[in-house]
Motif scaffolding. Structure first.
Motif, PDB file in Angstrom:
ATOM      1  N   ASN A  42       0.800  -1.215   0.000  1.00 11.64           N
ATOM      2  CA  ASN A  42       0.000   0.000   0.000  1.00 11.64           C
ATOM      3  C   ASN A  42       0.834   1.267   0.000  1.00 11.64           C
ATOM      4  O   ASN A  42       0.309   2.354   0.233  1.00 11.64           O
TER       5      ASN A  42
ATOM      6  N   ASP B 285      -8.363  -2.098  -1.058  1.00  7.65           N
ATOM      7  CA  ASP B 285      -7.405  -2.937  -1.755  1.00  7.65           C
ATOM      8  C   ASP B 285      -8.183  -3.796  -2.746  1.00  7.65           C
ATOM      9  O   ASP B 285      -9.125  -4.496  -2.361  1.00  7.65           O
TER      10      ASP B 285
ATOM     11  N   ALA C  61      -4.211  -0.496  -4.738  1.00  7.16           N
ATOM     12  CA  ALA C  61      -4.538  -0.091  -3.374  1.00  7.16           C
ATOM     13  C   ALA C  61      -4.540   1.427  -3.286  1.00  7.16           C
ATOM     14  O   ALA C  61      -3.811   2.111  -4.011  1.00  7.16           O
TER      15      ALA C  61
END
Length: 728
Positions: free
Chosen positions: A73, A625, A635
């Motif tokens: 992320n 996500d 993400a």
């Protein structure tokens, strides 16, 4: 709870949605994905009670962040990850040091309220109260991050006043390379192999970036009317560079770890808020050497012994300039009249401190029965400043008494601590567990007396050698398989950093007494653990009493006569309270969508209704996500922070609220171990500001509250990163 208890609960308040390892993404059906999800949620931690328990069944509030999830992320370093945890706000100060603000507490207190550990070893500097190096550790080297929000000194002792952070190092073989905007570059490698009867691992990492172009429009010199002698407006030297080496060996009973961490940074906004000349030099250097030996064995079928010895050498050096340009003789009288006669030379400011820490912890875990467990622990800690030096401050001679006060400690300053703690985990019924704890601690100090013209306190440190008793009581009730209630009361006594507490020699009898500093912490929580989503709600109330002054807010903790610049007098902050509500959720939609959300409502004040510096009334995170295919993973997350509080005698508006967006695209080359990733941090290029204190001397001269950097200390803004990873 202790043995034979089936726990069906969600793991964490935030794992950026609790996503699974990418190697397991190739699920072809919902049933397999759900099984993986449930297995991931039911994990254990030893951080809260030092005994392995499911993370949602331990007392208090705990968050577990997984390094692999954070990498996917777009987080770069530990500080980035903490900013995404519930009720965390990461800030900087005038020297660019990372400041942890947890539940509104931290900006004015350095980091001495939060204990930061690497594989169980404390990295907080006893001289200053911060753990800067570890906050810059790259995510690629982190297996997971375990966080306690709330007082945790019964088990963890010093520095765990507002919370605890423990970083567990990555152990799987992998390599990483990255480049990005603003001169960012990063590389790391982890490798392990069987060695003797155990496993040996090596972790190497390094990253850095140049000055990002952030500009300061004013400083203390320009505010005072000496613009011709200032580098402001100008570029802030906010470059950073980090290197880390870790070696570890372990088998089933023994672990031996060595870590070397080094962080170098620019001088940012100047040590006394005079912007130094723009340069590419490193002005600050932090170095940590850490060794940990841990041995665990079963003495009897019901008795387990855990012994840990940790050694650390922590050092810090600041080498910067006072004033960017030379004042000429014709301006001396004018400078003196304005109160700057001590600062009229271009000169070096040097502050060095090196300390050594030794800590021995012995724990015995005794299972009285299947429903009753006792933990008895002994803790011995020794800290000594082995080198301290400061020069250049106020043009005084290096050995002058006034200059000693400018140091972060004095050579030979030391303290010793002996503690014993007892914890009782009792499962009263199959669904109700009561945990109680008590810590008894005694410390002895040998500090240099820095008081001046004060005959009443020839040994001010003797009053700090008090016996401290710290209690804890917590209950966890599994009302139904998916519903859990938790309640807790805990207390802590504050051990202030050496560089802060040694001002006590100049305090009057009615002033703040560091030996009385303590906190009381109350918490009530509810967890719903469903098959595809979890909800957690926590109500908390913490009271902090007799706190010592922070690094950059000396006046904030002392009675202040502010009528000279049009404000009401301020009695000085001695007590604060932090109250609020935290909600967070992990959820999933099929095996393609997963997400997280958290919102915190905070009211952190000084008992008179004034919000504490650096606190924000609202904090929130939302992340999604999406697994587009086995190869492509997308993400994104957004963080919100409400308007930030400043000093009550500051007539500026609260620092603005912010929205920060981060996006990441990951491409996994099938069956090769390679992964490419493109990340945009702070997509909309928001300039997030950290609080900058007003200067009382400047305010008196200007006859109004005056801050050298009125806009605060600004973040770098938008950043791009392209990286390539390989899993061996």
């Amino acid at each position: 709870m202790v043995k034979g208890v089936k726990i069906n609960s969600v793991l964490m308040a935030l794992s950026l949605a609790g996503f699974v390892n990418p190697t397991s993404w190739a699920f072809g059906d919902e049933a397999a994905a759900l099984a993986e999800w449930q297995a991931f949620l039911n994990q254990q931690t030893e951080l809260v009670t030092r005994t392995k328990l499911n993370a949602d069944y331990v007392p208090g509030s705990i968050t577990v962040l997984h390094g692999e999830t954070l990498v996917m992320n777009g987080a770069r370093i530990l500080a980035d990850a903490l900013a995404l945890a519930p009720n965390f706000d990461m800030q900087i100060n005038l020297l660019g040091q990372r400041v942890i603000v947890m539940r509104g507490v931290g900006a004015a207190f350095s980091n001495s309220s939060v204990k930061v550990m690497l594989d169980g070893v404390n990295t907080v500097h006893a001289s200053q109260g911060f753990a800067q190096t570890l906050l810059h550790m790259p995510i690629e080297q982190i297996e997971r991050i375990e966080i306690i929000r709330g007082a945790a000194t019964v088990v963890h002792g010093d520095d765990a006043v507002a919370g605890v952070i423990n970083i567990i190092t990555h152990d799987s073989a992998q390599a990483h390379l990255a480049t990005g905007s603003k001169g960012y570059r990063s590389a790391s490698i982890t490798q392990g192999s069987e060695f003797g009867s155990g496993r040996l691992r090596l972790n190497l990492s390094a990253w850095g970036h140049g000055a990002t172009g952030v500009r300061a429009e004013g400083d203390a010199v320009t505010v005072s009317g000496f613009e011709q002698y200032s580098s402001a407006p100008g570029r802030v030297n906010n470059q950073r560079a980090f290197e880390q080496l870790q070696l570890g060996w372990h088998n089933e009973t023994t672990q031996l770890n060595f870590a070397y961490n080094r962080l170098r940074t620019g001088d940012f906004y100047g040590v006394i808020e005079f912007l130094p000349p723009s340069s590419d030099r490193y002005a600050q250097n932090y170095e940590d050497y850490l060794i940990r030996l841990n041995h665990e064995e079963s003495v009897t079928p019901n008795l387990r012994s855990v012994t840990q010895l940790s050694l650390g050498q922590l050092s810090y050096e600041l080498d910067t300039l006072y004033v960017p340009k030379t004042f000429i003789g014709t301006d001396f009288d004018d400078a003196s009249a304005r109160g700057f006669s001590d600062f009229i030379y271009r000169q070096t400011y040097l502050n060095q401190v090196r300390e050594q820490q030794v800590q021995l912890e012995q724990q015995f875990v005794y299972d009285v029965s299947d429903t009753h467990r006792l933990l008895l622990g002994f803790d011995v800690r020794w800290v000594e400043i082995t080198h301290a030096n400061a020069k250049g401050i106020q043009n005084k001679d290096q050995d002058a008494h006034e200059n000693v006060r400018a140091r972060l400690g004095s050579t030979g300053d030391r303290h010793y601590r002996l503690a014993m703690f007892l914890q009782d985990e009792w499962r009263i019924s199959p669904t109700f567990t009561l945990t109680s704890g008590l810590r008894l601690q005694q410390q002895w100090l040998n500090y240099t007396d820095r008081s001046k013209d004060n005959d009443k306190m020839t040994n001010p440190w003797q009053e700090l050698e008090v016996r401290q008793v710290t209690p804890k009581l917590a209950a966890v009730w599994q009302v139904a398989p998916s519903h859990i209630l938790k309640a807790q009361f805990s207390q802590s006594h504050v051990t202030p950093p050496i560089g802060q507490v040694t001002y006590v020699g100049n305090l009057a009898n009615t002033a703040i007494r560091p030996e009385a500093a303590k906190t009381d912490h109350y918490e009530l929580g509810y967890i719903y653990a469903g098959p595809v989503h979890t909800q957690r709600i926590t109500f908390y109330h913490s009271e902090f009493d007799q706190l010592t002054h922070g690094t950059n807010y000396f006046h904030y903790f002392r009675p202040l006569s502010a009528s000279g610049f049009g404000q009401e007098d301020y009695p000085g902050m001695r007590q604060i309270r932090a109250r609020g509500i935290e909600w967070d959720s992990d959820f999933r939609f099929g095996y393609r969508w997963r997400g997280f959300a958290s919102v915190s409502f905070n009211h952190t004040d000084d008992l008179a209704g004034n919000a504490v510096v650096g606190s924000r009334p609202y904090l929130g995170n939302l992340g999604l996500d999406y697994r587009l295919s086995d190869a492509i993973h997308l993400a994104g997350n957004v963080s919100y922070g409400g308007a930030m509080a400043i000093e009550p005698y500051d007539d500026r508006e609260r620092f603005a609220s912010y929205w920060v967006w981060n996006l990441a695209a990951n491409y996994n080359l099938p069956k090769t171990g390679w992964r490419a990733r493109f990340v945009v941090n702070n997509l909309t290029d928001v300039a997030v500001a950290s609080p900058s204190p007003i200067n009382i001397d400047l305010s008196g001269l200007a006859e109004k509250p005056t801050a050298p950097y009125a806009a605060g200390y600004l973040s770098p803004g938008r950043q791009f990163t392209l990286s390539l990873d390989y899993q061996f």
